[in-house]
Write a protein that holds these residues in place. Structure first.
Motif, PDB file in Angstrom:
ATOM      1  N   LEU A 282     -31.358 -34.579  10.663  1.00 52.60           N
ATOM      2  CA  LEU A 282     -31.268 -35.696   9.700  1.00 52.60           C
ATOM      3  C   LEU A 282     -30.836 -36.997  10.374  1.00 52.60           C
ATOM      4  O   LEU A 282     -30.793 -38.046   9.744  1.00 52.60           O
ATOM      5  N   GLY A 283     -30.467 -36.909  11.658  1.00 52.02           N
ATOM      6  CA  GLY A 283     -30.112 -38.121  12.399  1.00 52.02           C
ATOM      7  C   GLY A 283     -28.619 -38.396  12.464  1.00 52.02           C
ATOM      8  O   GLY A 283     -28.169 -39.192  13.286  1.00 52.02           O
ATOM      9  N   ALA A 284     -27.832 -37.769  11.589  1.00 54.11           N
ATOM     10  CA  ALA A 284     -26.378 -37.990  11.558  1.00 54.11           C
ATOM     11  C   ALA A 284     -25.762 -37.006  10.564  1.00 54.11           C
ATOM     12  O   ALA A 284     -26.489 -36.345   9.802  1.00 54.11           O
ATOM     13  N   CYS A 285     -24.431 -36.935  10.604  1.00 54.72           N
ATOM     14  CA  CYS A 285     -23.705 -36.252   9.527  1.00 54.72           C
ATOM     15  C   CYS A 285     -22.700 -37.282   9.017  1.00 54.72           C
ATOM     16  O   CYS A 285     -21.581 -37.372   9.505  1.00 54.72           O
ATOM     17  N   ASP A 286     -23.142 -38.096   8.059  1.00 57.59           N
ATOM     18  CA  ASP A 286     -22.302 -39.194   7.557  1.00 57.59           C
ATOM     19  C   ASP A 286     -21.270 -38.709   6.551  1.00 57.59           C
ATOM     20  O   ASP A 286     -20.153 -39.208   6.488  1.00 57.59           O
ATOM     21  N   ILE A 287     -21.697 -37.778   5.710  1.00 58.14           N
ATOM     22  CA  ILE A 287     -20.831 -37.261   4.635  1.00 58.14           C
ATOM     23  C   ILE A 287     -20.724 -35.748   4.838  1.00 58.14           C
ATOM     24  O   ILE A 287     -21.752 -35.062   4.947  1.00 58.14           O
ATOM     25  N   LEU A 288     -19.505 -35.263   4.928  1.00 56.53           N
ATOM     26  CA  LEU A 288     -19.289 -33.817   5.082  1.00 56.53           C
ATOM     27  C   LEU A 288     -18.466 -33.338   3.898  1.00 56.53           C
ATOM     28  O   LEU A 288     -17.334 -33.805   3.696  1.00 56.53           O
ATOM     29  N   VAL A 289     -19.027 -32.435   3.115  1.00 56.49           N
ATOM     30  CA  VAL A 289     -18.289 -31.867   1.982  1.00 56.49           C
ATOM     31  C   VAL A 289     -18.010 -30.400   2.300  1.00 56.49           C
ATOM     32  O   VAL A 289     -18.929 -29.578   2.343  1.00 56.49           O
ATOM     33  N   ASN A 290     -16.745 -30.096   2.568  1.00 54.52           N
ATOM     34  CA  ASN A 290     -16.341 -28.721   2.867  1.00 54.52           C
ATOM     35  C   ASN A 290     -16.033 -28.028   1.551  1.00 54.52           C
ATOM     36  O   ASN A 290     -14.956 -28.218   0.972  1.00 54.52           O
ATOM     37  N   ASN A 291     -17.004 -27.260   1.084  1.00 54.68           N
ATOM     38  CA  ASN A 291     -16.921 -26.700  -0.268  1.00 54.68           C
ATOM     39  C   ASN A 291     -16.954 -25.168  -0.298  1.00 54.68           C
ATOM     40  O   ASN A 291     -16.455 -24.571  -1.248  1.00 54.68           O
ATOM     41  N   ALA A 292     -17.530 -24.519   0.722  1.00 53.91           N
ATOM     42  CA  ALA A 292     -17.697 -23.059   0.655  1.00 53.91           C
ATOM     43  C   ALA A 292     -16.347 -22.404   0.395  1.00 53.91           C
ATOM     44  O   ALA A 292     -15.324 -22.805   0.958  1.00 53.91           O
ATOM     45  N   GLY A 293     -16.344 -21.412  -0.465  1.00 56.77           N
ATOM     46  CA  GLY A 293     -15.083 -20.738  -0.750  1.00 56.77           C
ATOM     47  C   GLY A 293     -15.313 -19.424  -1.468  1.00 56.77           C
ATOM     48  O   GLY A 293     -16.341 -19.221  -2.121  1.00 56.77           O
ATOM     49  N   ILE A 294     -14.355 -18.509  -1.278  1.00 59.91           N
ATOM     50  CA  ILE A 294     -14.391 -17.217  -1.978  1.00 59.91           C
ATOM     51  C   ILE A 294     -13.002 -16.956  -2.566  1.00 59.91           C
ATOM     52  O   ILE A 294     -12.036 -17.635  -2.226  1.00 59.91           O
ATOM     53  N   GLN A 295     -12.928 -15.957  -3.417  1.00 61.33           N
ATOM     54  CA  GLN A 295     -11.663 -15.630  -4.077  1.00 61.33           C
ATOM     55  C   GLN A 295     -11.473 -14.120  -4.041  1.00 61.33           C
ATOM     56  O   GLN A 295     -12.458 -13.354  -4.030  1.00 61.33           O
ATOM     57  N   HIS A 296     -10.243 -13.675  -3.988  1.00 58.91           N
ATOM     58  CA  HIS A 296      -9.918 -12.263  -4.223  1.00 58.91           C
ATOM     59  C   HIS A 296      -8.559 -12.234  -4.889  1.00 58.91           C
ATOM     60  O   HIS A 296      -7.652 -12.966  -4.491  1.00 58.91           O
ATOM     61  N   VAL A 297      -8.442 -11.405  -5.907  1.00 59.78           N
ATOM     62  CA  VAL A 297      -7.234 -11.404  -6.729  1.00 59.78           C
ATOM     63  C   VAL A 297      -6.533 -10.048  -6.586  1.00 59.78           C
ATOM     64  O   VAL A 297      -7.110  -9.016  -6.922  1.00 59.78           O
ATOM     65  N   ALA A 298      -5.315 -10.060  -6.042  1.00 56.11           N
ATOM     66  CA  ALA A 298      -4.510  -8.827  -5.913  1.00 56.11           C
ATOM     67  C   ALA A 298      -3.084  -9.215  -5.541  1.00 56.11           C
ATOM     68  O   ALA A 298      -2.854 -10.284  -4.969  1.00 56.11           O
ATOM     69  N   LEU A 299      -2.141  -8.337  -5.838  1.00 53.38           N
ATOM     70  CA  LEU A 299      -0.755  -8.552  -5.403  1.00 53.38           C
ATOM     71  C   LEU A 299      -0.702  -8.533  -3.876  1.00 53.38           C
ATOM     72  O   LEU A 299      -1.539  -7.870  -3.234  1.00 53.38           O
ATOM     73  N   VAL A 300       0.292  -9.202  -3.294  1.00 57.02           N
ATOM     74  CA  VAL A 300       0.388  -9.253  -1.827  1.00 57.02           C
ATOM     75  C   VAL A 300       0.350  -7.846  -1.233  1.00 57.02           C
ATOM     76  O   VAL A 300      -0.391  -7.581  -0.280  1.00 57.02           O
ATOM     77  N   GLU A 301       1.129  -6.932  -1.813  1.00 55.15           N
ATOM     78  CA  GLU A 301       1.211  -5.601  -1.191  1.00 55.15           C
ATOM     79  C   GLU A 301      -0.083  -4.796  -1.332  1.00 55.15           C
ATOM     80  O   GLU A 301      -0.291  -3.825  -0.617  1.00 55.15           O
ATOM     81  N   ASP A 302      -0.950  -5.218  -2.246  1.00 57.33           N
ATOM     82  CA  ASP A 302      -2.236  -4.518  -2.416  1.00 57.33           C
ATOM     83  C   ASP A 302      -3.391  -5.285  -1.782  1.00 57.33           C
ATOM     84  O   ASP A 302      -4.543  -4.853  -1.866  1.00 57.33           O
ATOM     85  N   PHE A 303      -3.097  -6.444  -1.183  1.00 60.79           N
ATOM     86  CA  PHE A 303      -4.171  -7.337  -0.728  1.00 60.79           C
ATOM     87  C   PHE A 303      -4.804  -6.780   0.551  1.00 60.79           C
ATOM     88  O   PHE A 303      -4.123  -6.643   1.570  1.00 60.79           O
ATOM     89  N   PRO A 304      -6.103  -6.471   0.555  1.00 63.19           N
ATOM     90  CA  PRO A 304      -6.706  -5.940   1.781  1.00 63.19           C
ATOM     91  C   PRO A 304      -6.638  -6.987   2.899  1.00 63.19           C
ATOM     92  O   PRO A 304      -6.983  -8.149   2.680  1.00 63.19           O
ATOM     93  N   ALA A 305      -6.185  -6.555   4.089  1.00 60.10           N
ATOM     94  CA  ALA A 305      -5.998  -7.495   5.206  1.00 60.10           C
ATOM     95  C   ALA A 305      -7.307  -8.209   5.546  1.00 60.10           C
ATOM     96  O   ALA A 305      -7.306  -9.396   5.880  1.00 60.10           O
ATOM     97  N   GLU A 306      -8.437  -7.496   5.437  1.00 61.51           N
ATOM     98  CA  GLU A 306      -9.712  -8.139   5.799  1.00 61.51           C
ATOM     99  C   GLU A 306     -10.105  -9.217   4.783  1.00 61.51           C
ATOM    100  O   GLU A 306     -10.761 -10.185   5.115  1.00 61.51           O
ATOM    101  N   LYS A 307      -9.654  -9.062   3.530  1.00 65.28           N
ATOM    102  CA  LYS A 307      -9.911 -10.106   2.511  1.00 65.28           C
ATOM    103  C   LYS A 307      -9.060 -11.341   2.825  1.00 65.28           C
ATOM    104  O   LYS A 307      -9.501 -12.475   2.661  1.00 65.28           O
TER     105      LYS A 307
END
Ligand code: NAD
Length: 256
Positions: free
Chosen positions: A77-102
């Motif tokens: 495109l010739g440049a990257c003038d505007i960068l919007v960092n938007n990608a995201g995921i969610q996982h919902v769990a208590l800390v002690e149940d939270f999978p380390a890979e998540k």
């Protein structure tokens, strides 16, 4: 207004990112989109505004692919003038149940990918002395909710990264800001609505009402189109001195 500008929006095959990519194209920017799922459908939607749109399939959890995406945006495109960092995921769990890979995946996709993309895009922006970086954080970059430890940690980190990069570039034509939405009804949130409906034994509409009532005083979802118009404002000349903000669009969530 954005004629002649180029924009890279990560995670833009769906939800908020797709809304932002479409609106930037509507305002005349040429756009690179990214993400998984219905790529052709997303490209078709962005191209409806007669703006050039291309795709890069970088996995935001892979730093080398993130850097290549920025390089390809600049090359194609010739440049990257505007960068919007938007990608995201969610996982919902208590800390002690939270999978380390998540935990690792959420930190990589919701936080580190923004660092890797900014690191690759900033030299070109500084050279041209014009750039706009907009990071999609969240109200969870400012306050916490239970069972969202990785997401809250990543979004607080993203707000901090935003402020630091804004200061580094404060005397240049490059601004760095974050947007902090509350509830927006996208596939990411629909999963939480479904979980709430199942947990409470209620239908979809009642589950949405309960989620909103808990946190968002306006009792309305923000739309991707509304967030996209804020991105357009942050890209405008009037916003040249808006630097390092974490701008809530949350129906009053964090005013409480
Ligand atoms: P969504 O699930 O609709 O879209 C997420 C996008 O990210 C998709 O295009 C998906 O393909 C892409 N993606 C996911 N993992 C990826 C990876 N590894 N590499 C590349 N792309 C990947 O979600 P959304 O609700 O539109 O969320 C967009 C952003 O807004 C996220 O950062 C989210 O945390 C933030 N946000 C959302 C809400 C909300 O209520 N929906 C609120 C505040 C903040």
């Amino acid at each position: 207004m954005l004629n002649g500008k180029t924009a890279l929006v990560t995670g833009s095959t769906s939800g908020i990112g797709l809304g932002i990519a479409t609106t930037l194209a509507m305002h005349g920017a040429r756009v690179m989109i990214n993400g998984f799922g219905d790529v052709q459908g997303a490209l078709a939607q962005v191209r409806e505004h007669d703006s050039e749109a291309i795709y890069h399939g970088a996995d935001m959890s892979k730093p080398a692919e993130v850097a290549d995406m920025v390089r390809q945006c600049e090359a194609q495109l010739g440049a990257c003038d505007i960068l919007v960092n938007n990608a995201g995921i969610q996982h919902v769990a208590l800390v002690e149940d939270f999978p380390a890979e998540k935990w690792d995946a959420i930190i990589a996709i919701n936080l580190s990918s923004a660092f890797h993309a900014m690191r690759a895009a900033l030299p070109g922006m500084k050279q041209r002395n014009w750039g706009r970086i907009v990071n999609l954080a969240s109200v969870h970059g400012l306050v916490a909710s239970a069972s969202k430890s990785a997401y809250v940690a990543a979004k607080h980190g993203l707000v901090g990264l935003t402020k630091s990069a804004a200061l580094e570039n404060a005397t240049t034509g490059v601004t760095v800001n974050a947007i902090c939405p509350g509830w927006v009804l996208t596939p990411l949130v629909q999963k939480q609505v479904d979980a709430r409906a199942a947990a409470d034994g209620v239908d979809n509409e009642e589950a949405k009402r309960r989620l909103l009532a808990e946190k968002q005083p306006s009792l309305q979802f923000t739309t991707p189109a509304e967030l996209a118009e804020l991105v357009v404002f942050l890209c405008s000349p009037a916003a040249q001195n808006v630097r390092g903000v974490a701008w809530q669009v949350d129906g009053g969530w964090t005013a409480q």
